[in-house]
Motif scaffolding. Structure first.
Motif, PDB file in Angstrom:
ATOM      1  N   PRO A 199       0.809  -1.222   0.000  1.00 34.18           N
ATOM      2  CA  PRO A 199       0.000   0.000   0.000  1.00 34.18           C
ATOM      3  C   PRO A 199       0.838   1.266   0.000  1.00 34.18           C
ATOM      4  O   PRO A 199       2.043   1.228   0.224  1.00 34.18           O
ATOM      5  CB  PRO A 199      -0.769  -0.123   1.325  1.00 34.18           C
ATOM      6  N   THR A 200       0.149   2.399  -0.214  1.00 31.15           N
ATOM      7  CA  THR A 200       0.826   3.687  -0.202  1.00 31.15           C
ATOM      8  C   THR A 200      -0.159   4.779   0.172  1.00 31.15           C
ATOM      9  O   THR A 200      -1.338   4.530   0.424  1.00 31.15           O
ATOM     10  CB  THR A 200       1.488   3.980  -1.563  1.00 31.15           C
ATOM     11  N   THR A 423     -10.139   2.542   5.931  1.00 33.28           N
ATOM     12  CA  THR A 423      -9.998   1.153   5.493  1.00 33.28           C
ATOM     13  C   THR A 423      -8.716   0.973   4.693  1.00 33.28           C
ATOM     14  O   THR A 423      -8.242   1.898   4.032  1.00 33.28           O
ATOM     15  CB  THR A 423     -11.192   0.730   4.620  1.00 33.28           C
ATOM     16  N   GLY A 424      -8.180  -0.241   4.733  1.00 37.72           N
ATOM     17  CA  GLY A 424      -6.971  -0.531   3.975  1.00 37.72           C
ATOM     18  C   GLY A 424      -7.144  -0.341   2.489  1.00 37.72           C
ATOM     19  O   GLY A 424      -6.176  -0.041   1.781  1.00 37.72           O
ATOM     20  N   THR A 425      -8.380  -0.476   1.995  1.00 32.97           N
ATOM     21  CA  THR A 425      -8.627  -0.335   0.559  1.00 32.97           C
ATOM     22  C   THR A 425      -8.331   1.077   0.061  1.00 32.97           C
ATOM     23  O   THR A 425      -8.104   1.266  -1.134  1.00 32.97           O
ATOM     24  CB  THR A 425     -10.086  -0.700   0.238  1.00 32.97           C
ATOM     25  N   ARG A 426      -8.331   2.057   0.951  1.00 31.74           N
ATOM     26  CA  ARG A 426      -7.975   3.421   0.546  1.00 31.74           C
ATOM     27  C   ARG A 426      -6.511   3.504   0.134  1.00 31.74           C
ATOM     28  O   ARG A 426      -6.121   4.374  -0.644  1.00 31.74           O
ATOM     29  CB  ARG A 426      -8.214   4.403   1.692  1.00 31.74           C
ATOM     30  N   GLY A 431      -8.730  -1.675  -4.935  1.00 35.01           N
ATOM     31  CA  GLY A 431      -9.510  -2.231  -3.836  1.00 35.01           C
ATOM     32  C   GLY A 431      -8.805  -3.271  -2.998  1.00 35.01           C
ATOM     33  O   GLY A 431      -9.469  -4.015  -2.260  1.00 35.01           O
ATOM     34  N   ALA A 432      -7.491  -3.335  -3.047  1.00 31.23           N
ATOM     35  CA  ALA A 432      -6.759  -4.314  -2.232  1.00 31.23           C
ATOM     36  C   ALA A 432      -6.762  -3.903  -0.764  1.00 31.23           C
ATOM     37  O   ALA A 432      -7.139  -2.800  -0.412  1.00 31.23           O
ATOM     38  CB  ALA A 432      -5.324  -4.434  -2.740  1.00 31.23           C
ATOM     39  N   PHE A 433      -6.329  -4.823   0.113  1.00 30.94           N
ATOM     40  CA  PHE A 433      -6.146  -4.590   1.550  1.00 30.94           C
ATOM     41  C   PHE A 433      -7.461  -4.407   2.321  1.00 30.94           C
ATOM     42  O   PHE A 433      -7.562  -3.561   3.207  1.00 30.94           O
ATOM     43  CB  PHE A 433      -5.212  -3.395   1.798  1.00 30.94           C
TER      44      PHE A 433
END
Length: 475
Positions: A199-200, A423-426, A431-433
């Motif tokens: 992620p980033t 959320t991790g998806t951000r 849409g991962a994490f």
């Protein structure tokens, strides 16, 4: 006006695992909550057009009635506007929506933003800046590279950290994101690839996509950075540049060690790949400062470094800087012409005072953050023992792994009680994490305890449903 259209498969990816199979909440309400979360997070762009009801129902494998009811709910709340024959368009409510909450606070509690409020030093900085203004009023106030005294102060900080820097290698900008957008404007074109950690930082993804470029993710391993994976990605995709956060990475909080910095700097020099290094969190260390800036490890590596006042001092300053070669900065100054004519003088003077007096208050700020980190860890162990996370050595937040891919569902439930979650998806691509949350520890202990106490029954209910599903699958 031509509107950007969200593809159905892209929207499905963004929605992630939104559906709660054992929930008593009607499916259309679950869908409305998940879509609302995407809009509030900014992952569904304003004025973008949603897929048609039939297309979206088919992609989500739900009935058209479910989709129609969800969109009707969002229209009533002011998040979607529909016109016959033109589909539904994403908007924001014209008035603040009152979110039902169990908490006594008038406003919803934000656990999605990792930032601190201003300390007393900010008032001192602005007071000093106002006293210095008269000597600058005879000038036009336009300076696209920045106040010379401020650039000299920033250059001295780099020198003290082991990276020799001159004032003409510094350009003052309106925050790190603004600096990144300017760099993208100069160095990239539509369709170009930009490598990012996955992620980033979500606003970095937004800036890259806003420049019509394609972010290409390199996954972070359980610890450290995957330098071999970065090298392979650069070889395979020939990116225009790579955006990295080595200092208390957002969202994971990890800090890149010196050998890894050297390997990445050598890789950039060998492949002539421009690195954009975001040092936004560099001042927020607890036990020991991070290694030298990545640009110090190989003088031949094309490295552009971003700095900011937002996390070190206060987000309201909206001031940052770019460190690059004098030649690169000359090109950036020319590219800036069509964006703005420089950064506000008052903010530059305030930042100059803050940099010159940083050691009077930054140590106390670090001490306070370390204590809040420890309290947040203790509270998460008390209220959410199933959550897993590493103890960050700096930064502003925890990167929390959940037992299952339920971050979107949990965040949607949290919205109903007036708590915003990140959320991790951000922080991921496509849409991962969805089994991750970023939990900041920037709130005071009492506010954090109230938030976790409010969230605990929602989590227990959701986690219980997931345990039941897992049991059924085993049986």
């Amino acid at each position: 006006m031509s509107l950007r259209r969200s593809g159905s498969q892209s929207l499905v990816s963004l929605l992630g695992h939104w559906q709660e199979n054992l929930s008593r909440t009607p499916l259309w309400r679950q869908l409305a909550g998940a879509l609302r979360l995407l809009i509030l997070d900014g992952r569904l762009a304003l004025d973008s057009r949603l897929p048609g009801e039939r297309e979206l129902a088919s992609a989500l494998n739900v009935s058209r009635t479910t989709v129609a009811s969800a969109l009707a709910q969002l229209r009533d709340e002011g998040y979607v506007v529909s016109r016959h024959g033109s589909g539904s368009r994403v908007i924001l409510p014209t008035q603040h929506q009152q979110v039902p909450t169990r908490m006594t606070a008038v406003q919803a509690l934000d656990l999605s933003t990792a930032a601190l409020s201003a300390g007393p030093e900010i008032h001192q900085a602005y007071s000093h800046a106002l006293s210095c203004m008269p000597q600058h009023l005879a000038s036009t106030g336009y300076d696209q590279q920045g106040l010379p005294a401020l650039r000299e102060a920033i250059a001295r900080r780099y020198c003290e950290r082991g990276l020799p820097t001159r004032a003409d290698e510094i350009m003052v900008v309106n925050g790190a994101v603004s600096g990144l957008a300017l760099i993208l404007r100069l160095l990239t074109g539509p369709g170009d690839r930009v490598v990012v950690e996955n992620p980033t930082y979500p606003l970095a993804i937004a800036a890259i996509q806003g420049a019509s470029c394609r972010p290409v993710g390199v996954s972070l391993p359980a610890e450290g950075w995957d330098v071999d994976g970065l090298a392979a990605t650069i070889a395979q995709t020939s990116p225009r540049l790579a955006y990295l956060m080595p200092d208390f990475h957002n969202p994971t909080g990890r800090c890149m060690d010196a050998p890894t910095r050297r390997r990445i700097a050598d890789l950039a020099a060998r492949t002539r790949t421009t690195l954009v290094i975001d040092e936004t969190m560099v001042d927020l260390w607890y036990r020991a400062p991070p290694p030298q800036p990545l640009a110090a490890f190989n003088a031949d590596a094309p490295v552009i470094t971003l700095g900011s006042t937002g996390k070190s001092f206060w987000g309201g300053l909206r001031l940052g800087w770019i460190r690059a070669s004098a030649r690169t900065l000359s090109s950036l100054v020319q590219a800036r012409d069509t964006l703005d004519l420089g950064s506000p003088l008052l903010e530059q003077l305030a930042t100059l005072w803050l940099l010159e007096n940083a050691e009077q208050f930054l140590p106390e700020r670090r001490k306070m953050l370390a204590a809040r980190r420890d309290m947040c860890s203790a509270l998460m162990s008390e209220y959410f023992p199933e959550w897993r996370y590493a103890q960050p050595e700096g930064g502003l937040s925890f990167w929390v792994e959940l037992p299952d891919m339920v971050a979107t569902q949990f965040a949607a439930r949290a919205e109903s009680v007036g708590i915003h979650l990140g959320t991790g998806t951000r922080f991921g691509l496509a849409g991962a994490f969805d089994r991750w949350l970023r939990i900041p520890y920037t709130l005071d202990d009492e506010a954090l305890r109230i938030a976790f106490k409010t969230l605990q029954p929602l989590w227990n209910s959701l986690n219980g449903q997931q345990n039941t599903l897992r049991t059924r699958k085993i049986i």
